[in-house]
Motif scaffolding. Sequence first.
Motif, PDB file in Angstrom:
ATOM      1  N   VAL A 283     -26.177   7.841  23.362  1.00 15.57           N
ATOM      2  CA  VAL A 283     -26.448   9.445  23.188  1.00 15.57           C
ATOM      3  C   VAL A 283     -26.703   9.851  24.528  1.00 15.57           C
ATOM      4  CG1 VAL A 283     -27.420   9.064  21.045  1.00 15.57           C
ATOM      5  CG2 VAL A 283     -28.899   8.857  23.022  1.00 15.57           C
ATOM      6  N   ILE A 284     -26.898   9.337  25.710  1.00 14.84           N
ATOM      7  CA  ILE A 284     -27.311   9.877  26.852  1.00 14.84           C
ATOM      8  C   ILE A 284     -26.055  10.079  27.791  1.00 14.84           C
ATOM      9  CG2 ILE A 284     -29.856   9.126  26.796  1.00 14.84           C
ATOM     10  CD1 ILE A 284     -28.983   6.950  28.689  1.00 14.84           C
ATOM     11  N   GLN A 285     -24.841   9.563  27.137  1.00 19.41           N
ATOM     12  CA  GLN A 285     -23.726   9.449  28.149  1.00 19.41           C
ATOM     13  C   GLN A 285     -23.156  10.980  28.565  1.00 19.41           C
ATOM     14  OE1 GLN A 285     -20.766   7.297  26.097  1.00 19.41           O
ATOM     15  NE2 GLN A 285     -20.518   8.914  24.609  1.00 19.41           N
ATOM     16  N   ASP A 286     -23.383  11.717  27.607  1.00 22.27           N
ATOM     17  CA  ASP A 286     -23.029  13.351  27.923  1.00 22.27           C
ATOM     18  C   ASP A 286     -24.300  14.190  28.198  1.00 22.27           C
ATOM     19  OD1 ASP A 286     -20.533  12.646  27.411  1.00 22.27           O
ATOM     20  OD2 ASP A 286     -20.665  12.971  25.247  1.00 22.27           O
ATOM     21  N   SER A 287     -25.610  13.640  28.441  1.00 23.36           N
ATOM     22  CA  SER A 287     -26.405  14.389  28.714  1.00 23.36           C
ATOM     23  C   SER A 287     -27.374  13.975  29.839  1.00 23.36           C
ATOM     24  CB  SER A 287     -27.628  14.329  27.488  1.00 23.36           C
ATOM     25  OG  SER A 287     -26.869  14.790  26.400  1.00 23.36           O
ATOM     26  N   PHE A 288     -26.745  14.017  31.097  1.00 21.14           N
ATOM     27  CA  PHE A 288     -27.260  13.861  32.373  1.00 21.14           C
ATOM     28  C   PHE A 288     -27.939  14.772  33.161  1.00 21.14           C
ATOM     29  CE2 PHE A 288     -22.792  15.113  32.799  1.00 21.14           C
ATOM     30  CZ  PHE A 288     -23.054  15.803  34.075  1.00 21.14           C
ATOM     31  N   LEU A 404     -29.889  24.666  17.470  1.00 25.99           N
ATOM     32  CA  LEU A 404     -30.565  23.461  16.734  1.00 25.99           C
ATOM     33  C   LEU A 404     -29.383  22.580  16.339  1.00 25.99           C
ATOM     34  CD1 LEU A 404     -33.198  25.200  14.076  1.00 25.99           C
ATOM     35  CD2 LEU A 404     -33.762  23.720  16.335  1.00 25.99           C
ATOM     36  N   SER A 405     -29.810  21.252  16.695  1.00 26.49           N
ATOM     37  CA  SER A 405     -28.772  20.230  16.326  1.00 26.49           C
ATOM     38  C   SER A 405     -29.281  19.133  15.377  1.00 26.49           C
ATOM     39  CB  SER A 405     -27.993  19.497  17.742  1.00 26.49           C
ATOM     40  OG  SER A 405     -27.041  18.645  17.253  1.00 26.49           O
ATOM     41  N   PHE A 406     -28.516  18.949  14.238  1.00 27.96           N
ATOM     42  CA  PHE A 406     -29.364  17.836  13.415  1.00 27.96           C
ATOM     43  C   PHE A 406     -28.395  16.755  13.456  1.00 27.96           C
ATOM     44  CE2 PHE A 406     -30.050  22.314  11.934  1.00 27.96           C
ATOM     45  CZ  PHE A 406     -31.517  22.216  11.585  1.00 27.96           C
ATOM     46  N   THR A 407     -29.199  15.656  13.296  1.00 25.38           N
ATOM     47  CA  THR A 407     -28.545  14.311  13.190  1.00 25.38           C
ATOM     48  C   THR A 407     -28.318  14.029  11.713  1.00 25.38           C
ATOM     49  OG1 THR A 407     -30.772  13.157  13.119  1.00 25.38           O
ATOM     50  CG2 THR A 407     -29.692  13.239  15.276  1.00 25.38           C
ATOM     51  N   PRO A 408     -27.313  12.888  11.384  1.00 29.04           N
ATOM     52  CA  PRO A 408     -26.900  12.621   9.934  1.00 29.04           C
ATOM     53  C   PRO A 408     -28.257  12.091   9.321  1.00 29.04           C
ATOM     54  CG  PRO A 408     -25.320  11.913  11.326  1.00 29.04           C
ATOM     55  CD  PRO A 408     -26.261  12.537  12.196  1.00 29.04           C
ATOM     56  N   PRO A 409     -28.353  11.933   8.181  1.00 36.45           N
ATOM     57  CA  PRO A 409     -29.537  11.517   7.360  1.00 36.45           C
ATOM     58  C   PRO A 409     -29.385   9.892   7.453  1.00 36.45           C
ATOM     59  CG  PRO A 409     -28.392  12.895   5.731  1.00 36.45           C
ATOM     60  CD  PRO A 409     -27.370  12.756   7.111  1.00 36.45           C
ATOM     61  N   PRO A 412     -31.398   7.215  12.552  1.00 36.90           N
ATOM     62  CA  PRO A 412     -32.391   7.681  13.684  1.00 36.90           C
ATOM     63  C   PRO A 412     -31.768   7.180  15.164  1.00 36.90           C
ATOM     64  CG  PRO A 412     -32.774   5.555  12.709  1.00 36.90           C
ATOM     65  CD  PRO A 412     -31.920   6.279  11.982  1.00 36.90           C
ATOM     66  N   ASP A 413     -30.635   6.693  15.100  1.00 37.75           N
ATOM     67  CA  ASP A 413     -29.995   6.226  16.351  1.00 37.75           C
ATOM     68  C   ASP A 413     -29.202   7.394  17.131  1.00 37.75           C
ATOM     69  OD1 ASP A 413     -28.405   6.014  14.106  1.00 37.75           O
ATOM     70  OD2 ASP A 413     -26.736   5.438  15.227  1.00 37.75           O
ATOM     71  N   GLY A 414     -29.301   8.504  16.298  1.00 38.21           N
ATOM     72  CA  GLY A 414     -28.698   9.933  16.980  1.00 38.21           C
ATOM     73  C   GLY A 414     -29.762  10.227  17.868  1.00 38.21           C
ATOM     74  N   LYS A 415     -31.158  10.127  17.837  1.00 41.86           N
ATOM     75  CA  LYS A 415     -32.055  10.463  18.637  1.00 41.86           C
ATOM     76  C   LYS A 415     -32.936   9.183  19.104  1.00 41.86           C
ATOM     77  CE  LYS A 415     -34.741  12.198  14.837  1.00 41.86           C
ATOM     78  NZ  LYS A 415     -35.029  10.900  14.319  1.00 41.86           N
ATOM     79  N   GLY A 416     -32.106   8.257  19.721  1.00 43.38           N
ATOM     80  CA  GLY A 416     -32.781   7.038  19.994  1.00 43.38           C
ATOM     81  C   GLY A 416     -33.835   7.220  20.982  1.00 43.38           C
ATOM     82  N   VAL A 417     -33.414   8.113  22.004  1.00 43.59           N
ATOM     83  CA  VAL A 417     -34.415   8.017  23.091  1.00 43.59           C
ATOM     84  C   VAL A 417     -35.959   8.449  22.484  1.00 43.59           C
ATOM     85  CG1 VAL A 417     -35.147   9.404  25.145  1.00 43.59           C
ATOM     86  CG2 VAL A 417     -32.791   8.860  24.423  1.00 43.59           C
TER      87      VAL A 417
END
Length: 712
Positions: A283-288, A404-409, A412-417
Amino acid sequence: MELRRNSIWEFKDSDLAEDSVYRVLDIMHDVESVVLFSLNGSSATVRPIALSIQAFTEQIKNHKATKSVFTVPNFLLVAEDNISEDHIARRDKNYNLIKDIIVDRAFLFDYATKKRTPRLAEYARKVGLERKALARLLTQYWRYGQDKMALLPAFSKSGGLGKERKPTNKPLGAPKQPRTVAVERAEKYIVSDTDKAMFKLILKKYYLKVSGLTLVKTYKKMLIDKYADEVRLADACGKPPFVPTLKQFNYWSKKLFSKDEIIKQRTSENDYLRNKRGLLGSVIQDSFLPGAHFEIDATVADVHIVSELGSQHILGRPTIYIVVDRASRMIVGMHVSLYHASWRAARQALVNCFLPKSNYCREFGIDINNSKWPCAHIPKELVCDNGEMVGLEPRKVLTPMTKLSFTPPYRPDGKGVVEKRFDILNKEVIHDFLGTTKGGNVVRGSRDPRKDAIYTLKEVTTEIIKAVLEHNSSIFDDLAFSSQLLIENDLSPTPVNYWKIHVIKHKHELQSANPDEVIARLLPPAEVSMTRSGIHFKGLYYSCQEVEDLDLTSIARTSGQWRLEARIDENTTNYIYVRLDKNQGFTRCSLMSRSRMFSNKSMIESDFIQDWLDSKKELAPITVASIDDHKSRNKMTKEAKQRNKNSKTITFAEKTKNIRQNRQEELEATTNILTAKTENQKVDSTLVPNVIENKVAVLPQGRKRKIKGDNL
């Protein structure tokens, strides 16, 4: 184009050589020829060919010969240290047999251009080797790169590795071996193609499905469905049934279906994507860049807490909200409360995220400057789950400020940090508290953690803040590989250093936050009352300089109280924000001294007092004594009415006549009087004020007591 020895070329539609891939064995400028060796043939002995250099270059210009590649077999891709001594000895022996002939360029040219080469037979006799064996060694040497490693024995494919053997009348594999001679093992079953097809059907029916049976139970189901007659016959004859064994069934289940197919079929798509899929991305590969993505989530803390107003009152487990910057791993905001995961608690965490932290930390006795926790910004995008942030109110409040961005139901790996930050806080701080549940890992029969609860909400929050500050200053190895700015400026790979250096270099996606806008938009709204004693909210009283200057309390006393709009910070009771005028912003009002019992406490304590007071009222809405008093009063009233009814009837004027005389007579009848004379001489002090009587009242004397020594 430059020609190099050992380069690979592919000929296609050429009139000089067959369509194939060739290796350049040598370039002979003295005879202007190039020697090529075909790599497509599978024969053990292949002879090279020779072409003129001019013809070869013409083929290249006409695009009939193009550069290509040759895949080296895996058994040659091995380090020298990992080769067994037997293989090294075999390789060196074969190389010594051909080392003198492979350097003979005249032999190579003759071998490539002539049908008969006497030199090959002569050299074979010289080294004591057959001519065909020598030709096979030369072919292997030229095919695999013209170096010593090309002569390694290709034993990796021995035994038909990867090839399926066809069943015969002879059993394959190792025979059954009894451990003792006293027991004779059953005959080995030969698995046929029919059995394999049956295995496949049984596996699909019972094993390859979500919540499918285990392999052992599937094997038993197969015996019941397909081999029931054989089992009955063998049982009647008293011999082992001639059926496939569990070991054979297990072996062919892995041969008929790949591991990936088995995993996908035996689990749901959601579980596969969450727990079993490959993790090639992150999830951090595009958020540096700091501020590109903030992640927010909540969890129930693994500790029970008590009330500040009484440690005997257990309040349960608080909820922790964390906001994390995905790029720097910086915890940029937090909130700890007794509210469940909801928009009410989430908005408090966002307020903490968007505003400076020094004032917030000071409320919990931690004195820091803003540079130690330099996070007071709005992100470009806020990542949250499909929970409290999905409603219309969060969208209405946050959309003007950020995306706002929502992860799928159930992902939790969509916001693993942020999920990892919860794990860090639990291990570093929360699991060391008394009253902790340790994440549910409590052994049955062990002590109830609620019995050990001693910490208040404020104390837990204070320790979590300290842990957050320590986390932001801790070294994370991944940050060193995320940005070169840390290395260029010789900074430790900590979240706070990552954040600061990117902000200084203007490499971020952060937006500045207006404190007034954040307070008005995000803090929970409430209604307060302007009273004669100050601004009232949940039993607490607040005031500010503007209230005193405008003398609003006096106005409320004379004209009546009125409602005002306010914003409440759930973290503290020390202040609230009130809009004193609808055309003005919010003014900070501080807690008055009359409510000092709630000073430096969280707003939840006010709610607790309200609940505690309601519970006491519910416990005793009236006293038992009041019930008895009421019954006695009614009885007395009834008796008095009856007594008055029985008395002779007189007028109201007669009743009110001579009240003072009646009062005097009542006193004489109901009190002790010293002498009648004294009473007659008394003057009513209410009628004659400031009258001083110079009369002495003679008190009655008692008997004279004898004093010791009088008879002397």
